[in-house]
Enzyme design. Structure first.
Site, PDB file in Angstrom:
ATOM      1  N   GLU A   8       1.310  -0.282  -4.940  1.00  0.00           N
ATOM      2  CA  GLU A   8       0.345   0.742  -5.326  1.00  0.00           C
ATOM      3  C   GLU A   8       1.050   2.097  -5.389  1.00  0.00           C
ATOM      4  O   GLU A   8       1.445   2.641  -4.365  1.00  0.00           O
ATOM      5  CB  GLU A   8      -0.809   0.811  -4.324  1.00  0.00           C
ATOM      6  CG  GLU A   8      -1.811   1.902  -4.658  1.00  0.00           C
ATOM      7  CD  GLU A   8      -2.399   2.591  -3.427  1.00  0.00           C
ATOM      8  OE1 GLU A   8      -3.509   3.141  -3.539  1.00  0.00           O
ATOM      9  OE2 GLU A   8      -1.750   2.583  -2.362  1.00  0.00           O
TER      10      GLU A   8
ATOM     11  N   ASP B 198       0.831  -1.195   0.000  1.00  0.00           N
ATOM     12  CA  ASP B 198       0.000   0.000   0.000  1.00  0.00           C
ATOM     13  C   ASP B 198       0.874   1.256   0.000  1.00  0.00           C
ATOM     14  O   ASP B 198       1.984   1.264   0.537  1.00  0.00           O
ATOM     15  CB  ASP B 198      -0.898  -0.013   1.246  1.00  0.00           C
ATOM     16  CG  ASP B 198      -1.898   1.109   1.259  1.00  0.00           C
ATOM     17  OD1 ASP B 198      -2.808   1.097   0.410  1.00  0.00           O
ATOM     18  OD2 ASP B 198      -1.778   2.003   2.129  1.00  0.00           O
TER      19      ASP B 198
END
Length: 784
Positions: free
Chosen positions: A227, A203
């Site tokens: 990400e 993330d």
């Protein structure tokens, strides 16, 4: 699991709390938009794994697993897992340590992989930050100074500033702190090992300095996909050398714009250029997606038209990269921005409707085509305009539209002329000529070569049910069985995979079909599909040599001058005189050979009592078909019941002559049309080839790769071999027998001594030996 193993995976993303509760009784309504826990657990995921696997997904990405803050904030609870409080403990709302391990084991037992979402950048908090609550970083000195990110052009601020807002600020872990880094690296290694995790989704990667990631990923020991929330390909690609896999936001935004009303498909086509791909280390390690939990659903923001959604899904799953599908896409969920896009899945009732069958088909196409070149070829753009995009990726041809506009396209593909393609959506066939002609309207069209499509398209598979029965009859002939097995294993995709012996047919094959082929690690090492054409079918490879020529002559023991023409692979036309159907069936009753007249391998023994006319009585065919090649299909206007003596002569550029014809009979050269030079003429019927033949319908015993068949003369000056075969009209094996030149003078001194092989279905003797002959003949008649 290595990154190369992850290339072929298809990932299903789920939010644990919103996927499935432990018991079915817990599948009750939930006011999810208020940010409450809905009751999903790891045991619930185990209980509903059939739903994921049945759609063809073989990897599951679950939301973060560590303990989150328990406070009810302005945006609800931390049910999603992205507001960590204790990195050393699991989230009790989702289950116990044993439950997470059970999920890992359950996935592995199914051959599936587990991917876990990891948050390194920050912890969770209420408006008033209390550092003492966190584990292990419980001191303000272990975090960057509190400052919200207000300028995303300032990369230092992006990496060291805080995400969130004044209501829910997210304390930013100091990843420049050496002690913090050591602990994080040790922690991820332990987490992966303890729960046997196969991959990580990272993330907020861009909010951590780039050079933090290599050591962290190395400590994890598994593939990671990061990400980087940016649609700028230059910005996104800069992270790939540090992370490896990335969620492909650089494709996500153009994909959505292309399928929005008024959008242009040329924007997607631009992503297939070499200049664009050169920005990335490897585009096949990018995670392709059209929805996720951070953005509005596709139907809410782009289009709710089913054909548009299917087209966007097709591009997501069947283009370069690792497909990622977010829970709820299979049911057409249409929630807007967070929290509306975080619906609980059981509200759809677990039905097999909406887009469940479509995703199942797409995943099956991808897995089926992978080893036939899909996995080792990048997508090539063939055509694009405002409404249309046509691409090829290895053995896959895909056409997509963003509007209900009918177009007739003539495409230059990498398929060899004559390749039979099947639209796996409609199960309709097309034949590749000099160009590939396809009509496209609003629904996507996805083509595979026949040999692959039969594993995907139900109608194609059903059409070959009789072939399996016929093939089983051949089991009495070891030679036929071994040839069928060899052919099926080496020619499964409709594109030849048999390596050439002693010469090169295709120095840069567009499609690699070997499962053991090495996988390139960079985009520059991957082949462009359009760079070359697949090699010719192995049966008639010699005819595709540059400067080569092939001539055929044939004679048939029949009194009528009608002609049957069989076309195959580009340059070969087999012709024979044909009696009428009534004459054929009448002759069968009286002339069916007995089992005693058959050799052990099913070939007919020669006999002095044969009633076959002599060569002088055999009329020669005077016409040659000018049909373009039709691999996998036999075309005929009549049925022939007598044995045809066929001569094949091929001269290569290097002067080598390859000729097969009966002794003492000089073959007449015929002008063979170039592939696709004339449009097809009308034919009364078309029949697909049997499963145990080459997928393009060629006789499996013909000489391969320019080599003389077993028993044939090896001297270049006398490469002459005779073949006899039963002209085939139905799904049966052609029984070919070859003899050397010297043998043919003796064996064929008198044509009156040669027995015929004849049946209504033109099956070889091994079939006629079977007790099921009559039943098979009836089924074959029905196919007409």
């Amino acid at each position: 699991m290595t990154q190369d193993a992850w290339r072929r995976r298809s990932i299903y993303q789920l939010l644990t709390d919103r996927f499935a509760p432990t018991q079915q009784s817990g599948e009750v309504s939930c006011d999810y938009a208020k940010g409450v826990f809905c009751g999903g657990t790891w045991q619930g995921v185990i209980r509903r794994l059939d739903h994921i696997q049945s759609m063809g997904f073989d990897a599951v990405w679950i939301s973060p697993v560590v303990k989150n803050i328990e406070d009810f904030t302005t945006y609800g609870y931390g049910w999603h897992g992205y507001w960590a409080e204790d990195l050393t403990s699991l989230n009790p709302h989702f289950g116990t340590n044993a439950d997470l391990l059970a999920l890992s084991d359950a996935l592995h037992a199914r051959g599936m992989a587990l991917m876990v979402d990891i948050v390194i950048n920050h912890m969770g908090s209420t408006a008033n930050v209390d550092y003492s609550r966190y584990r292990p970083f419980n001191s303000a000195s272990q975090y960057h100074p509190q400052q919200l990110i207000t300028d995303y052009s300032n990369q230092t601020l992006v990496e060291q500033g805080w995400l969130g807002d004044p209501n829910v600020p997210l304390p930013d872990i100091d990843t420049e702190n050496v002690d913090n880094v050591k602990w994080l690296n040790s922690w991820i290694n332990s987490l992966v090992q303890t729960y046997r995790i196969d991959g990580l989704r990272l993330d907020t990667v861009k909010h951590v300095r780039k050079d933090f990631w290599p050591a962290f990923i190395a400590a994890s020991g598994v593939f990671c996909i990061g990400e980087v929330f940016s649609g700028d390909p230059n910005y996104l690609s800069a992270y790939q050398p540090y992370v490896g896999g990335l969620l492909d936001y650089a494709t996500y935004y153009p994909l959505r714009r292309a399928f929005t009303a008024g959008g242009s498909m040329t924007e997607l086509a631009a992503l297939l250029s070499s200049s664009y791909r050169s920005k990335f280390v490897d585009t096949q390690l990018l995670g392709t997606f059209m929805e996720n939990h951070d953005n509005p659903r596709f139907p809410a923001e782009v289009s709710s038209t089913p054909s548009i959604i299917r087209s966007a899904m097709a591009y997501t799953v069947l283009s370069d990269g690792i497909p990622v599908v977010y829970q709820g896409q299979e049911y057409g969920f249409s929630g807007g921005a967070d929290p509306q896009n975080r619906e609980y899945l059981w509200g759809a009732g677990w039905t097999q409707t909406a887009y469940v069958p479509w995703l199942t088909l797409l995943n099956k196409v991808r897995s089926t085509a992978w080893d036939a070149g899909f996995g080792t070829n990048l997508t090539s753009g063939l055509y694009s305009d405002g409404n249309t995009l046509a691409v090829q990726k290895g053995p896959l041809l895909m056409l997509l539209s963003n509007a209900n506009v009918t177009r007739k396209l003539s495409l230059s593909t990498a398929f060899a002329p004559g390749t039979q393609l099947v639209d796996v959506v409609t199960c309709q066939n097309i034949i590749v000529g000099k160009t590939t002609n396809v009509t496209l309207s609003d629904e996507p069209r996805i083509f595979l070569p026949f040999g692959l499509a039969r594993n995907v398209c139900p109608a194609t598979q059903a059409s070959s049910s009789l072939l399996s029965r016929i093939a089983s009859v051949f089991s009495s002939s070891s030679r036929s069985a071994s040839l069928a097995k060899s052919t099926q294993s080496s020619y499964n995709s409709g594109i030849s995979t048999t390596p050439a012996r002693g010469r090169v047919f295709n120095t840069n094959p567009a499609v690699q079909t070997s499962s053991s082929a090495s996988v390139p690690r960079t985009s520059s090492q991957l082949q462009q599909t359009s760079s070359a054409r697949p090699s010719a079918p192995s049966i008639f490879r010699a005819s595709t040599l540059p400067g080569g020529s092939l001539t055929t002559t044939s004679g048939v023991g029949a009194s009528r001058g009608q002609s049957t023409s069989l076309t195959a692979s580009g340059k070969t036309s087999l012709s024979s005189a044909v009696p009428s159907r009534s004459q054929t069936e009448a002759a069968l009753a009286a002339s069916m050979p007995s089992a005693s007249s058959l050799s052990s391998n099913g070939a007919l023994r020669t006999s002095s009592t044969s009633s076959v006319p002599s060569r002088s009585q055999v009329p020669r065919s005077s016409s040659t078909s000018s049909l373009p090649p039709v691999p996998g299909v036999f075309s005929s206007s009549r049925t022939s019941s007598m044995t045809s003596l066929t001569s094949l002569t091929m001269t290569t550029r290097n002067g080598r002559v390859f000729s097969t014809h009966p002794a003492g009979d000089t073959p007449r050269k015929r002008s063979l049309p170039s592939p696709g030079s004339r449009p097809p003429v009308s034919l009364s019927r078309q029949y697909r080839d049997p499963a145990n033949f080459t997928r393009e319908g060629y006789p499996i015993s013909m000489p391969r790769d320019g080599q003389a068949p077993p028993g044939a003369a090896r001297d270049a000056s006398s490469l002459s071999t005779t073949y006899s075969y039963a002209p085939q009209r139905s799904r049966s094996e052609v029984d070919l027998r070859g003899t050397s030149t010297a043998q043919s003078h003796t064996r064929h001194a008198s044509d009156s001594r040669r027995s015929s092989i004849a049946s209504v279905s033109h099956m070889p003797a091994s079939i006629k030996r079977s007790n099921s002959r009559q039943a098979l003949q009836q089924e074959l008649r029905a196919l007409r």
